[in-house]
Design an enzyme around this catalytic site. Structure first.
Site, PDB file in Angstrom:
ATOM      1  N   ASN A   8       0.845  -1.208   0.000  1.00 40.43           N
ATOM      2  CA  ASN A   8       0.000   0.000   0.000  1.00 40.43           C
ATOM      3  C   ASN A   8       0.876   1.253   0.000  1.00 40.43           C
ATOM      4  O   ASN A   8       0.434   2.325   0.385  1.00 40.43           O
ATOM      5  CB  ASN A   8      -0.900   0.011   1.238  1.00 40.43           C
ATOM      6  CG  ASN A   8      -1.784  -1.207   1.293  1.00 40.43           C
ATOM      7  OD1 ASN A   8      -2.454  -1.528   0.309  1.00 40.43           O
ATOM      8  ND2 ASN A   8      -1.788  -1.908   2.419  1.00 40.43           N
ATOM      9  N   HIS A  10     -13.398  -2.346   7.127  1.00 39.54           N
ATOM     10  CA  HIS A  10     -12.215  -3.105   7.548  1.00 39.54           C
ATOM     11  C   HIS A  10     -12.425  -3.821   8.886  1.00 39.54           C
ATOM     12  O   HIS A  10     -13.188  -3.368   9.739  1.00 39.54           O
ATOM     13  CB  HIS A  10     -11.047  -2.116   7.672  1.00 39.54           C
ATOM     14  CG  HIS A  10      -9.712  -2.761   7.837  1.00 39.54           C
ATOM     15  ND1 HIS A  10      -9.058  -2.808   9.045  1.00 39.54           N
ATOM     16  CD2 HIS A  10      -8.913  -3.391   6.942  1.00 39.54           C
ATOM     17  CE1 HIS A  10      -7.903  -3.423   8.884  1.00 39.54           C
ATOM     18  NE2 HIS A  10      -7.788  -3.779   7.611  1.00 39.54           N
ATOM     19  N   GLU A  65     -15.580   3.486   4.593  1.00 35.33           N
ATOM     20  CA  GLU A  65     -14.249   3.818   4.073  1.00 35.33           C
ATOM     21  C   GLU A  65     -14.429   4.692   2.838  1.00 35.33           C
ATOM     22  O   GLU A  65     -15.368   4.458   2.067  1.00 35.33           O
ATOM     23  CB  GLU A  65     -13.499   2.531   3.664  1.00 35.33           C
ATOM     24  CG  GLU A  65     -13.130   1.659   4.845  1.00 35.33           C
ATOM     25  CD  GLU A  65     -12.516   0.314   4.449  1.00 35.33           C
ATOM     26  OE1 GLU A  65     -11.868   0.220   3.398  1.00 35.33           O
ATOM     27  OE2 GLU A  65     -12.700  -0.637   5.222  1.00 35.33           O
ATOM     28  N   SER A 116     -10.674  -1.149   0.864  1.00 29.55           N
ATOM     29  CA  SER A 116      -9.317  -1.698   0.792  1.00 29.55           C
ATOM     30  C   SER A 116      -9.190  -2.904  -0.124  1.00 29.55           C
ATOM     31  O   SER A 116      -8.117  -3.143  -0.672  1.00 29.55           O
ATOM     32  CB  SER A 116      -8.853  -2.081   2.193  1.00 29.55           C
ATOM     33  OG  SER A 116      -9.722  -3.033   2.764  1.00 29.55           O
ATOM     34  N   ASP A 145     -13.015   6.194   7.245  1.00 31.28           N
ATOM     35  CA  ASP A 145     -11.662   5.643   7.228  1.00 31.28           C
ATOM     36  C   ASP A 145     -11.051   5.974   5.865  1.00 31.28           C
ATOM     37  O   ASP A 145     -11.472   5.460   4.834  1.00 31.28           O
ATOM     38  CB  ASP A 145     -11.762   4.120   7.456  1.00 31.28           C
ATOM     39  CG  ASP A 145     -10.409   3.438   7.478  1.00 31.28           C
ATOM     40  OD1 ASP A 145      -9.441   4.014   6.955  1.00 31.28           O
ATOM     41  OD2 ASP A 145     -10.325   2.309   8.002  1.00 31.28           O
ATOM     42  N   HIS A 149      -6.949   4.308   2.502  1.00 27.69           N
ATOM     43  CA  HIS A 149      -6.417   4.116   1.151  1.00 27.69           C
ATOM     44  C   HIS A 149      -6.545   5.363   0.274  1.00 27.69           C
ATOM     45  O   HIS A 149      -6.172   5.344  -0.892  1.00 27.69           O
ATOM     46  CB  HIS A 149      -7.070   2.889   0.505  1.00 27.69           C
ATOM     47  CG  HIS A 149      -6.701   1.647   1.244  1.00 27.69           C
ATOM     48  ND1 HIS A 149      -5.560   0.936   0.978  1.00 27.69           N
ATOM     49  CD2 HIS A 149      -7.291   1.038   2.315  1.00 27.69           C
ATOM     50  CE1 HIS A 149      -5.465  -0.073   1.831  1.00 27.69           C
ATOM     51  NE2 HIS A 149      -6.502  -0.035   2.644  1.00 27.69           N
ATOM     52  N   LYS A 195       0.531   3.568   4.939  1.00 27.98           N
ATOM     53  CA  LYS A 195       0.221   3.191   3.550  1.00 27.98           C
ATOM     54  C   LYS A 195       0.799   4.292   2.642  1.00 27.98           C
ATOM     55  O   LYS A 195       2.004   4.327   2.462  1.00 27.98           O
ATOM     56  CB  LYS A 195      -1.289   2.988   3.405  1.00 27.98           C
ATOM     57  CG  LYS A 195      -1.805   1.919   4.385  1.00 27.98           C
ATOM     58  CD  LYS A 195      -3.254   1.601   4.193  1.00 27.98           C
ATOM     59  CE  LYS A 195      -3.840   0.814   5.351  1.00 27.98           C
ATOM     60  NZ  LYS A 195      -3.180  -0.466   5.635  1.00 27.98           N
TER      61      LYS A 195
HETATM   62  C1  LIG Z   1      -9.287   0.393   5.507  1.00 28.06           C
HETATM   63  C2  LIG Z   1      -8.246   0.129   6.529  1.00 28.06           C
HETATM   64  N1  LIG Z   1      -8.368   0.686   7.740  1.00 28.06           N
HETATM   65  C3  LIG Z   1      -7.465   0.476   8.716  1.00 28.06           C
HETATM   66  C4  LIG Z   1      -6.370  -0.330   8.510  1.00 28.06           C
HETATM   67  C5  LIG Z   1      -5.397  -0.562   9.615  1.00 28.06           C
HETATM   68  O1  LIG Z   1      -4.317   0.305   9.503  1.00 28.06           O
HETATM   69  P1  LIG Z   1      -2.860  -0.078  10.032  1.00 28.06           P
HETATM   70  O2  LIG Z   1      -2.260  -0.965   8.990  1.00 28.06           O
HETATM   71  O3  LIG Z   1      -2.169   1.216  10.203  1.00 28.06           O
HETATM   72  O4  LIG Z   1      -3.051  -0.796  11.332  1.00 28.06           O
HETATM   73  C6  LIG Z   1      -6.181  -0.929   7.253  1.00 28.06           C
HETATM   74  C7  LIG Z   1      -5.004  -1.781   7.027  1.00 28.06           C
HETATM   75  O5  LIG Z   1      -4.968  -2.690   6.267  1.00 28.06           O
HETATM   76  C8  LIG Z   1      -7.139  -0.699   6.237  1.00 28.06           C
HETATM   77  O6  LIG Z   1      -7.025  -1.256   5.029  1.00 28.06           O
END
Ligand SMILES: Cc1ncc(COP(=O)(O)O)c(C=O)c1O
Length: 376
Positions: free
Chosen positions: A45, A132, A174, A178, A203, A206, A235
């Site tokens: 990412n 997520h 989101e 993701s 969120d 991405h 990311k």
């Molecule tokens: C949409 C989403 N939110 C939160 C996270 C978690 O973030 P982190 O990798 O910083 O723990 C991810 C990680 O894959 C994600 O894809």
């Protein structure tokens, strides 16, 4: 082997149960192992190529040479609150255009904190079906009633907002998903949240560093005391951690009520210094973003991509074994591409998750296109 006194030690019974669980995963073909990063990166990412950026390396060296402590030494609420954390939060609030920001060690922790500390038991959480695992886990731990909204269905969301109009509703989604790389219908949802006075948690994991003015995310420019955004820093920003941005009331609530914030050692000060630097780089990274979007366009012209022009391209194969075999075949051809299977994605939608990043060359994308034809 049967050990004397086995029954006296529940530990052994638990280990037997764990072994049975692992055997079942093996039988189902769902046993996961760790593997190294080998081949051309079509899987991380690290959308702008920041994770190996020389300016971040130089910032780390400079900070350490100037005597920055390695550890924070404790929770932010105790002695772990370092000026580097506060400096970053000040800069992040300005960058993302929100009143305040709060830094967490990871996005997972931050999402868990949001979902467990903010909604209370009489509230309603309306969450998109594809959010997520970090959001889902937090939602499940919260006694508030939660309702799963079909993916990206603004009409279903409105029906539920209407039906719960006497309550405090928390809408959770989101901005870019993701695993599917599609956009949320953000402007419709923002309008609905305003209409029904609902809280909105977005969120931006991405989207951060990639979308919105200077990579500030897809919510940038929307001003509302009801909006809470999460910007992960591992990311597109290439470092680690996450910034929650919202009103000062939300921040004070998190500082006072979020267990993952209160009962955890603060992130290393160096992490905060590097995220500050990454925000500066992000503001000046139009060239990398332009290159990334050009690569997305090239991919779309040369192999099947879903309609949303994002660097996340799911290549859905359906069957888990097919996805695994396809990933192995792509790896053998020199591409680092991984299979994504349930429970990360719904049953029957196993896939290759292909991501693009600004360090790739056009010929890498073209080589990928012909390799994908090969596995089709
Ligand atoms: C949409 C989403 N939110 C939160 C996270 C978690 O973030 P982190 O990798 O910083 O723990 C991810 C990680 O894959 C994600 O894809």
């Amino acid at each position: 082997m049967v050990l004397d006194g086995f029954e006296m030690f529940p530990y052994y019974r638990d280990m037997t149960r764990l072994s049975a669980t692992l055997s079942k995963l093996r039988e189902e073909g769902r046993f996961r192992v760790l593997s190294p990063a080998i081949g051309i990166d079509f899987t991380s990412n690290d959308y702008l190529g920041f994770k190996a950026h020389p300016a971040l390396r130089a910032a780390a060296v400079e900070a350490l040479e100037n005597g920055l402590d390695i550890g924070s030494g404790g929770s932010r609420l105790l002695r772990g609150n370092h000026p580097a954390h506060e400096q970053l939060e000040h800069e992040a609030a300005q960058f993302f255009g929100q009143e305040q920001a709060l830094f967490f060690g990871s996005g997972f922790l931050a999402n868990h904190a949001l979902m467990t500390a903010l909604p209370t038991k009489d509230d309603i959480i309306l969450f998109d079906a594809l959010v997520h695992a970090s959001l889902r886990g937090g939602i499940q731990s919260n006694p508030a009633k939660h309702i799963r909204i079909p993916h990206n269905d603004a009409n279903a969301l409105e029906e539920n907002l209407k039906a719960n109009s006497g309550k405090t509703c928390w809408v959770v989604l989101e901005s870019i998903y993701s695993m599917d790389g599609d956009f949320a219908p953000l402007s419709d949802i923002i309008m609905l949240c305003e209409k029904y006075n609902a809280m909105l948690v977005v969120d931006e994991a991405h989207a951060t560093a990639v979308f919105g003015e200077k990579g500030k995310g897809l919510t940038f420019g929307h001003h509302s005391p009801n909006l809470i955004t999460l910007h992960t820093c591992g990311k597109g920003l290439g470092v680690a951690g996450a910034l929650v941005c919202a009103s000062s009331e939300i921040m004070e609530t998190l500082i006072n009520k979020a267990r993952p914030f209160i009962y955890s050692t603060a992130p290393m000060p160096l992490q905060a210094v590097l995220v500050s630097k990454a925000l500066q780089l992000c503001a000046g990274a139009d060239e990398q973003r332009t290159k990334l979007f050009a690569l997305c366009e090239l991919a779309r012209k040369n192999f099947p991509c879903p309609p949303s022009p994002t660097p996340i391209i799911p290549h859905i194969l359906g069957d888990e074994q097919k996805a695994l075999a396809a990933a192995t075949a792509m790896q053998a051809k020199g591409f680092d591409i991984r299979a994504i299977r349930p429970p990360t994605v719904p049953n029957g939608s196993s896939r290759l998750r292909i991501t693009l990043n600004a360090t790739l060359r056009e010929q890498d994308v073209m080589a990928l296109a012909s390799a994908l034809q090969g596995i089709a």
